[in-house]
Motif scaffolding. Structure first.
Motif, mmCIF file in Angstrom:
data_model
loop_
_atom_site.group_PDB
_atom_site.id
_atom_site.type_symbol
_atom_site.label_atom_id
_atom_site.label_comp_id
_atom_site.label_asym_id
_atom_site.label_seq_id
_atom_site.Cartn_x
_atom_site.Cartn_y
_atom_site.Cartn_z
ATOM 1 N N GLY A 281 0.695 -1.086 0.124
ATOM 2 C CA GLY A 281 0.020 -0.066 0.146
ATOM 3 C C GLY A 281 0.679 1.332 -0.065
ATOM 4 O O GLY A 281 0.487 2.345 -0.710
ATOM 5 N N ALA A 282 2.035 1.256 0.839
ATOM 6 C CA ALA A 282 2.872 2.259 0.753
ATOM 7 C C ALA A 282 3.743 2.450 -0.585
ATOM 8 O O ALA A 282 3.759 3.658 -0.951
ATOM 9 C CB ALA A 282 4.085 2.181 1.850
ATOM 10 N N ALA A 287 3.747 5.755 -5.767
ATOM 11 C CA ALA A 287 3.552 5.794 -7.299
ATOM 12 C C ALA A 287 2.344 6.802 -7.523
ATOM 13 O O ALA A 287 2.651 7.496 -8.680
ATOM 14 C CB ALA A 287 3.146 4.431 -7.766
ATOM 15 N N LEU A 288 1.150 7.059 -6.724
ATOM 16 C CA LEU A 288 0.200 8.084 -6.893
ATOM 17 C C LEU A 288 0.861 9.255 -6.754
ATOM 18 O O LEU A 288 0.520 10.440 -7.322
ATOM 19 C CB LEU A 288 -0.904 7.530 -5.950
ATOM 20 C CG LEU A 288 -1.494 6.257 -6.564
ATOM 21 C CD1 LEU A 288 -2.787 6.240 -5.694
ATOM 22 C CD2 LEU A 288 -2.162 6.405 -8.196
ATOM 23 N N ASP A 289 1.510 9.404 -5.729
ATOM 24 C CA ASP A 289 2.221 10.554 -5.296
ATOM 25 C C ASP A 289 3.403 11.322 -6.584
ATOM 26 O O ASP A 289 3.184 12.376 -6.627
ATOM 27 C CB ASP A 289 3.051 10.780 -3.955
ATOM 28 C CG ASP A 289 3.689 12.080 -3.600
ATOM 29 O OD1 ASP A 289 2.723 13.079 -3.111
ATOM 30 O OD2 ASP A 289 4.751 11.983 -3.239
ATOM 31 N N ASN A 290 4.013 10.401 -6.928
ATOM 32 C CA ASN A 290 4.550 10.764 -8.095
ATOM 33 C C ASN A 290 3.855 11.478 -9.316
ATOM 34 O O ASN A 290 4.083 12.368 -9.945
ATOM 35 C CB ASN A 290 5.709 9.572 -8.665
ATOM 36 C CG ASN A 290 6.977 9.286 -7.962
ATOM 37 O OD1 ASN A 290 7.327 10.288 -7.187
ATOM 38 N ND2 ASN A 290 7.303 8.096 -7.848
ATOM 39 N N ARG A 292 1.022 12.851 -8.973
ATOM 40 C CA ARG A 292 0.436 14.228 -8.548
ATOM 41 C C ARG A 292 1.426 15.051 -8.754
ATOM 42 O O ARG A 292 1.159 16.573 -9.017
ATOM 43 C CB ARG A 292 -0.009 14.210 -7.230
ATOM 44 C CG ARG A 292 -1.604 13.300 -7.152
ATOM 45 C CD ARG A 292 -1.994 13.817 -5.537
ATOM 46 N NE ARG A 292 -1.171 12.872 -4.580
ATOM 47 C CZ ARG A 292 -1.749 11.777 -4.286
ATOM 48 N NH1 ARG A 292 -2.728 11.069 -4.735
ATOM 49 N NH2 ARG A 292 -0.806 11.272 -3.143
ATOM 50 N N ARG A 293 2.826 14.751 -8.588
ATOM 51 C CA ARG A 293 3.873 15.971 -8.550
ATOM 52 C C ARG A 293 4.245 16.287 -9.853
ATOM 53 O O ARG A 293 4.748 17.341 -10.103
ATOM 54 C CB ARG A 293 4.882 15.600 -7.618
ATOM 55 C CG ARG A 293 4.463 15.605 -6.093
ATOM 56 C CD ARG A 293 5.899 15.261 -5.251
ATOM 57 N NE ARG A 293 6.416 14.004 -5.443
ATOM 58 C CZ ARG A 293 7.634 13.511 -4.921
ATOM 59 N NH1 ARG A 293 8.679 14.450 -4.546
ATOM 60 N NH2 ARG A 293 8.013 12.476 -5.082
ATOM 61 N N HIS A 294 4.229 15.153 -10.900
ATOM 62 C CA HIS A 294 5.039 15.221 -12.021
ATOM 63 C C HIS A 294 3.908 15.433 -13.292
ATOM 64 O O HIS A 294 4.347 15.543 -14.159
ATOM 65 C CB HIS A 294 5.878 14.135 -12.236
ATOM 66 C CG HIS A 294 6.927 14.067 -11.229
ATOM 67 N ND1 HIS A 294 7.807 15.287 -10.952
ATOM 68 C CD2 HIS A 294 7.285 13.005 -10.274
ATOM 69 C CE1 HIS A 294 8.741 14.767 -9.959
ATOM 70 N NE2 HIS A 294 8.444 13.680 -9.546
ATOM 71 N N CYS A 295 2.736 15.302 -12.948
ATOM 72 C CA CYS A 295 1.727 15.349 -14.140
ATOM 73 C C CYS A 295 0.841 16.344 -13.864
ATOM 74 O O CYS A 295 0.615 16.961 -12.664
ATOM 75 C CB CYS A 295 1.093 13.982 -14.093
ATOM 76 S SG CYS A 295 2.005 12.500 -14.542
ATOM 77 N N SER A 296 -0.084 16.853 -14.888
ATOM 78 C CA SER A 296 -0.913 17.895 -14.758
ATOM 79 C C SER A 296 -2.068 17.521 -13.762
ATOM 80 O O SER A 296 -2.204 16.392 -13.474
ATOM 81 C CB SER A 296 -1.344 18.366 -15.977
ATOM 82 O OG SER A 296 -2.061 17.097 -16.676
ATOM 83 N N ALA A 297 -3.026 18.483 -13.497
ATOM 84 C CA ALA A 297 -3.867 18.240 -12.739
ATOM 85 C C ALA A 297 -5.091 17.351 -13.257
ATOM 86 O O ALA A 297 -5.809 16.415 -12.416
ATOM 87 C CB ALA A 297 -4.523 19.682 -12.091
ATOM 88 N N ASP A 298 -5.233 17.203 -14.545
ATOM 89 C CA ASP A 298 -6.233 16.364 -15.148
ATOM 90 C C ASP A 298 -5.900 14.884 -15.648
ATOM 91 O O ASP A 298 -6.630 14.250 -16.062
ATOM 92 C CB ASP A 298 -6.921 17.406 -16.323
ATOM 93 C CG ASP A 298 -5.578 17.542 -17.318
ATOM 94 O OD1 ASP A 298 -4.485 17.293 -16.892
ATOM 95 O OD2 ASP A 298 -6.084 17.768 -18.486
#
Length: 378
Positions: A281-282, A287-290, A292-298
């Protein structure tokens, strides 16, 4: 009053009742004994030991092998004293021994404390002492059907009582576990109602109003919507009471579901040992945090959980972002940015699994994590 306390009280009551019966037999046969005073001496020993055993067996700190051994020694001694107190004629005719049925309390004590095998062993020891009474009295041939029947009854008492006690204690433990589970479920439902009536409603309102206001408020609304979905998944997750050391991986991954993150999992639970499920889970959270940080909001993300039933669990995280050029991860590791190297690859490697990353500019990124699934504990 617990079941164990009730069992020991029942054994104590039997000790006193059988002591009264033995006293009655000794009083009736007093005039026919070879050593009449010896009969009263044996009765005195039995009385003193009955009083002490009632007190000692009632205290869990005193119960143990040493007390059981002493109980057996007193019973065997009283049995063997019969060969000296009674006449050989009485013994050969099948007269009851001095302690008579009082010795069965020893078998009951061994069965309650240690189980049916120990109860049967105690019965065999007392049966051997019964046969020795005839040998010491010089009438070994008189150990006939009466003695054999007594041995069989003692053996059956040890086996049956030991087995019933085990079943009863197991049932009591299951009942206690069920009561604890019901109390925990009621408390969880109470907390879920309070969260639903307060926190979830506020988050839903923030999501709705943020979308209406637009701008920075829309971003706050989006975050509120993600947290609302994660919180709903958390309070809705179920834990299997039969496997307290396992975690359903679906409940951990469903906590990441949001309008931008889609989680797909099997319909049946995917149970893993707690530490493995939490590490996976961590890794998914990293991976999801990456994304959010490196991709656009959509950018949209899909989390897929697969359990092949053959000892492996596969979790893939795929996004439709810009992707990464070749060598980007190696450059990040060289610059000290170890998000993928440690938070994802390091975790899965420590679990004995593997990680594969497929990415290309303009084609998004897919991270596939495969971990071994140990067999469920027996």
């Amino acid at each position: 009053m617990g079941l164990e306390v009730a069992l020991w009280r029942a054994v104590a009551v039997y000790r006193w009742l059988s002591l009264g019966y033995a006293a009655l037999l000794i009083a009736m046969g007093f005039g026919e004994y070879a050593h009449p005073l010896g009969g009263w001496a044996v009765l005195a020993v039995m009385t003193v030991w009955t009083a002490y055993a009632t007190y000692a067996f009632a205290d869990p700190r005193k119960r143990g092998r040493s007390l059981l051994a002493a109980d057996m020694a007193v019973a065997v001694g009283c049995l063997l004293a019969t060969a000296w107190v009674q006449t050989p004629g009485d013994i050969s005719s099948g007269s009851p021994t001095l302690p008579s049925s009082w010795v069965a309390a020893v078998v009951l004590s061994w069965a309650v404390e240690c189980g049916k095998r120990s109860g049967a062993a105690a019965a065999l020891l007392l049966g051997t002492a019964n046969v020795l009474v005839h040998v010491l009295a010089g009438t070994p041939g008189s150990a006939g059907s009466v003695t054999f029947n007594g041995i069989v009854l003692l053996l059956m008492a040890g086996l049956v009582v030991g087995h019933v006690v085990k079943l009863a204690l197991d049932a009591e433990a299951r009942l206690a576990r069920a009561v604890e589970l019901e109390a925990a479920t009621r408390e969880r439902e109470r907390l879920a109602r309070r969260i639903h009536d307060s926190v979830l409603q506020v988050l839903a309102m923030l999501q709705r109003r943020g979308g209406e206001l637009g701008g920075e408020a829309a971003e706050l609304g989006r975050l509120a919507g993600e947290q609302e979905a994660a919180l709903r998944a958390l309070i809705g997750a179920e834990r299997d009471p039969a496997a307290p050391d396992e975690v359903d991986l679906r409940s951990l991954l469903n906590g990441h579901a949001s309008p931008k993150v889609t989680v797909a999992a099997p319909a049946t639970p995917v149970r893993l040992p707690g530490h493995i499920a939490r590490e996976v889970g961590a890794a998914v959270a990293a991976a999801l945090d990456n994304v959010r940080r490196h991709c656009s909001a959509d950018t949209r993300t899909w989390v897929l959980l697969e359990d092949d039933g053959a000892g492996e669990v596969v979790v893939s995280v795929r996004d439709d972002g810009p992707g990464m050029p070749r060598g980007r991860l190696d450059e990040a590791a060289a610059d000290g940015r170890l998000g993928v190297a440690q938070s994802i690859r390091g975790r899965i490697r420590d679990l004995g699994g593997t990680v594969s990353i497929v990415t290309a500019p303009g084609e998004g990124t897919e991270i596939e994590m495969t971990v071994p699934a140990p067999p469920p504990p027996v």
